[in-house]
Design a protein around this motif. Structure first.
Motif, short mmCIF file in Angstrom:
data_model
loop_
_atom_site.label_atom_id
_atom_site.label_comp_id
_atom_site.label_asym_id
_atom_site.label_seq_id
_atom_site.Cartn_x
_atom_site.Cartn_y
_atom_site.Cartn_z
N GLU A 10 0.82 -1.22 0.00
CA GLU A 10 0.00 0.00 0.00
C GLU A 10 0.86 1.27 0.00
OE1 GLU A 10 0.30 -1.56 4.23
OE2 GLU A 10 -0.23 -2.44 2.32
N GLU A 13 2.09 1.61 -3.57
CA GLU A 13 0.99 2.08 -4.41
C GLU A 13 0.74 3.57 -4.20
OE1 GLU A 13 -1.94 2.29 -7.20
OE2 GLU A 13 -0.41 0.75 -6.89
N GLN A 14 0.79 4.01 -2.96
CA GLN A 14 0.62 5.43 -2.67
C GLN A 14 1.72 6.25 -3.33
OE1 GLN A 14 -1.84 7.06 -1.19
NE2 GLN A 14 -0.83 9.05 -1.31
N ARG A 17 1.03 6.48 -7.07
CA ARG A 17 -0.04 7.44 -7.38
C ARG A 17 0.45 8.88 -7.25
NH1 ARG A 17 -3.17 3.90 -4.24
NH2 ARG A 17 -3.14 5.37 -2.50
N GLU A 18 1.22 9.14 -6.20
CA GLU A 18 1.74 10.49 -6.00
C GLU A 18 2.71 10.87 -7.12
OE1 GLU A 18 3.38 10.36 -2.07
OE2 GLU A 18 1.39 10.46 -1.12
#
Length: 136
Positions: A10, A13-14, A17-18
């Motif tokens: 996670e 993934e964060q 995305r950022e």
């Protein structure tokens, strides 16, 4: 040890995305800066930028066509209101950080908190310029 074993999925993934958001932002930032710059020029007064005319703003294809004219700005500084001086000094700082120090001092600006005297329109323009600035 790989990144996958150091960080939970996670978190990776964060980060992904950022990074995608950042990449997308900086692709469009120059165009958004230019649009905000044209608006700021009109608010500050076209006389201080480019060839000094409203027509130049309408015809400008890039920020270089609307570069601030430091000599004209400096000449006018004594008769401008404190808000006008502050806004022009802030705008000039995007163009030339070194030479803008004199304008910041003459306007009595010591840091970003001194921009608090600007009205909402000018604050929003400075914020938009700052958010989308990628260098002159």
């Amino acid at each position: 040890m790989t990144d996958e074993t150091k960080f939970p999925p996670e978190v990776l993934e964060q980060f992904r995305r950022e990074q995608e958001e950042s990449d997308a932002h900086f692709i469009t930032a120059p165009a958004r800066f230019f649009e905000a710059w044209k608006q700021a020029v009109m608010v500050a007064g076209p006389v201080y930028f480019g060839d000094g005319t409203k027509e130049a703003v309408a015809k400008a294809k890039d920020k270089w066509a609307l570069a601030p004219n430091g000599a004209i700005i400096l000449d006018a500084f004594g008769v401008l209101s404190s808000g006008e001086r502050t806004f022009l000094a802030a705008l000039y700082s995007f163009y030339n950080t070194h030479d803008s120090v004199l304008l910041w001092e003459k306007a009595g600006i010591r840091g970003f908190a001194d921009l608090s005297g600007l009205d909402l329109v000018r604050r929003k323009l400075i914020a938009e310029l700052l958010l989308n600035y990628v260098g002159w």
